[in-house]
Every structure is written in C-alpha cells, then in structure tokens.
Design an enzyme around this catalytic site. Sequence first.
Site, mmCIF file in Angstrom:
data_model
loop_
_atom_site.group_PDB
_atom_site.id
_atom_site.type_symbol
_atom_site.label_atom_id
_atom_site.label_comp_id
_atom_site.label_asym_id
_atom_site.label_seq_id
_atom_site.Cartn_x
_atom_site.Cartn_y
_atom_site.Cartn_z
ATOM 1 N N HIS A 1 3.676 -2.376 3.005
ATOM 2 C CA HIS A 1 3.795 -1.024 2.445
ATOM 3 C C HIS A 1 5.098 -0.849 1.679
ATOM 4 O O HIS A 1 6.113 -1.433 2.058
ATOM 5 C CB HIS A 1 3.734 0.011 3.583
ATOM 6 C CG HIS A 1 2.467 -0.049 4.376
ATOM 7 N ND1 HIS A 1 2.274 -0.960 5.390
ATOM 8 C CD2 HIS A 1 1.309 0.657 4.266
ATOM 9 C CE1 HIS A 1 1.052 -0.796 5.885
ATOM 10 N NE2 HIS A 1 0.448 0.162 5.226
ATOM 11 N N ASP B 1 0.821 -1.216 0.000
ATOM 12 C CA ASP B 1 0.000 0.000 0.000
ATOM 13 C C ASP B 1 0.860 1.274 0.000
ATOM 14 O O ASP B 1 2.023 1.259 0.413
ATOM 15 C CB ASP B 1 -0.858 0.056 1.281
ATOM 16 C CG ASP B 1 -1.938 -1.018 1.313
ATOM 17 O OD1 ASP B 1 -1.939 -1.899 0.439
ATOM 18 O OD2 ASP B 1 -2.771 -0.957 2.233
HETATM 19 ZN ZN LIG Z 1 -2.427 3.236 3.397
#
Ligand SMILES: [Zn+2]
Length: 352
Positions: free
Chosen positions: A249, A94
Amino acid sequence: MKFTSAALFLTLFGAIKAQTTGYQFKENYPTGPGPLVPKPEWLELISGANITNSPVLRENQEPDSDAYCNWSFNECLGESLYQCPRGDWGLTFDDGPSDVSPILYDFLKSTNQKATLFLLGENIVKFPELVKRAFDDGHEIAIHTWTHTAMTTLTNAQIVAELKWTELVIKEITGFSPRFFRPPYGDIDNRVRDIGKALGFVSVIWNEDTHDWQLVESSGATDAVVDAQYAEWVAEASNATVGGLALQHDIYRPTVDSAIKNLPALQAVYKVTTVGDCVGQPSYKEGAAAPIPSPVPSSSVTTTSAPTSTVSPSPTNQGLAGNVDNTSTADQMTPSMKVLAISVLSLGLYFL
Ligand SMILES: [Zn+2]
Ligand SMILES: *[C@@H]1O[C@H](CO)[C@@H](O)[C@H](O)[C@H]1NC(C)=O
Ligand SMILES: *[C@@H]1O[C@H](CO)[C@@H](O)[C@H](O)[C@H]1NC(C)=O
Ligand SMILES: *[C@@H]1O[C@H](CO)[C@@H](O)[C@H](O)[C@H]1NC(C)=O
Ligand SMILES: *[C@@H]1O[C@H](CO)[C@@H](O)[C@H](O)[C@H]1NC(C)=O
C-alpha cells in the site's frame, strides 16, 4: 480487529483530506461515500452478458456454500490473476494516490523500477497530478474501485459504476483505460468477475501479503515482522516454483518506508516488474503504453536453477486455481474476520 480499524482509518482519512488541487475535470465525478450510480450507457455494456446470478448478500451474512467462487469465503480464485511466473515478482501498491505517494514514486524512479498502482477514484480526484506523474514515470495504472467497498455486497449496477467511473477518470488524466482491477479486501465472486469481464477488465488478487497495512496498527505486524517476511521471500527465490505477486500500500508513510527499505533485496533476486509485464498482458484497453520492462535481477537467480530469463509469460495459463501457491494461506484473515471487517467498514461508511 486490526483490519477493521485500518479500513475505518482509511475511510476517515479519505473523508477529511482537503481538496487541494486546481485540476479542472471535464466530467462530474461522484462525490460522497456512495452508492454510486452508473451512466445508463454503461449498463448497456453488460445487458447482453451472461452474468452469474449470485446473491447480493448483506455484509454480515456468510454464505452456507461457495457456489460462486467467493474469495472472501474460501480464497477461491476463479479466473482472477494472482501470481507471476517463476523468477518474476509483481510489484503492486493499493489505495493511492495519497500525500505519501510521491515518496514512493521518487524511490521507484531512482531505481528505474515500475510498479502496478491500483488507484481509488475518490483519491484520484484529490491528487490528479500524482496520477499523471505516475503514468509518465511508466507505472501501470490500474483500478481499485471508486469507494473501496466490498464488491460482493454491491448490486450489478453499483459494480459497473465503481469500475467505470474510476476507468473514466484515469482515462481523462492519462489518455488510457486500465484493464486490471483489484477488488478491495480481495472480495470478489463470479458475479463480480463476470461483470468485470463484460466491461473488458481483468481482476487481480495476490499470492503474497506483506502485511504492511498492519504497520499503522497498535497491535499489528511490526517492522521486524514485515522485514522477516521479505527476508523469507528473498531466501526462497531460488527454490520457488512460482513468482510472487504481493499486496502493498502507498496510503501510509510506514508502508512506503517499509517498501523502500525492503525492495532492494527483492530486486536483487527477482525480476521485479508490473503485473502486465509478468503475466504478458497489455496494461490498457488501448493496448499501447506498455510498461518499460524492469531491469533483470543483478545477482543470484542467474546462478541458480531458476530460469528467470527463459520463462516465457503465457497469459493462457496464468492465474489458474490449480497452480495456486497456497503457502501464505495462514496469513490471511479467516472468513468470519472478513465478515466482521466488511460489516464494520460498511457501518463506518454509513455514518460518514
Ligand atoms: Zn485497498
Ligand atoms: C452462462 O454461464 C453459466 C455459468 O458459466 C453457464 O452454465 C451457462 O451455460 C451460460 N449461459 C449462456 C446462455 O451462455
Ligand atoms: C462472500 O463471502 C463473504 C465471507 O464469507 C460474505 O460476507 C459475502 O457475503 C459473500 N458474498 C457472496 C455473494 O456470497
Ligand atoms: C532449495 O532446495 C534444495 C534442494 O531441495 C535445498 O537443499 C535447499 O536448502 C533449498 N534452499 C532453500 C533456501 O530453501
Ligand atoms: C497447498 O499446496 C500443496 C502443494 O503445494 C497441496 O498439496 C495442498 O493440497 C494445497 N492445499 C490447499 C488447501 O490447496
């Protein structure tokens, strides 16, 4: 409040990062922190839809019941996808693209590994060449909204704008329109789901959290803690009744380094792949550009009772709440932590 400072850091990072690209966009995309305004024709798309009338609560206002299947309130999943079939591992990153994304992309390419990338519109316009590269590498491009705002705090029009502007910029760069979106912080309820559905999108949460985002915090999870979490998933692979779909991430160097260090062990025991591949759904509205299936695990799963190669993904029963793997529930933030985190994030956005 680790989560909050991570969110604020992300906001500041986004705000100060210089625009270095010479890419010429055809559209005039949103600038600034929002709130975003949709194109009028996008509102037409939801005008006939049956959208749950849940309240747009203030950021610090906790609902007194969960009539609307609010994930932030009690991890209610509704129709959201959140897991892969037994033996599969959905690999997602993400908040990109960012200046550390190429390090991740290079690693993934070196192991012929495809991932689902939930991208932020405000970062896409800074790094359009990276989006093109990720798409050309065969990754599944997906939506993480434009401004990374908690979606249950947005009006219907703002939700439409967050999803459709991000879809449009991805379509302009790649020629394809994503079907999957992940709400920032997992914050979603039936109103947001209904709007997403009316626009042709499918929401994706997760059933495992690497906690990699805490690696940039002074008192968050250490590398050792994150590594131990991976080791546990690897050890559980042969007995797990469902596959993983994990939160990761590619916005900070430590989170990318952690992925690179730990992925090989996961790849050895799971079929690590994209969300679309593991749930058996198309990545894009155009239906084409399906991701190339990742290699099957090199060891172990085939020697255990986990029938990796015989599990047929069945889209109709993926993501039903009754099947939730709730073993990671204790890892999640409590509702009050989330309320605080969301409200401080909003304050941060307000002052920028
Ligand atoms: Zn996020
Ligand atoms: C709209 O959705 C709600 C909740 O799912 C349902 O109870 C209601 O019957 C629907 N209304 C229409 C007109 O479809
Ligand atoms: C969802 O739950 C969170 C946490 O309790 C809360 O802050 C938010 O306002 C809720 N949203 C709705 C629409 O109920
Ligand atoms: C898997 O399950 C078997 C049988 O219940 C048990 O003996 C074994 O210890 C389990 N392995 C792991 C890694 O949990
Ligand atoms: C968690 O899962 C177990 C079975 O795996 C179930 O018995 C339990 O009720 C679940 N807890 C919640 C809160 O859903």
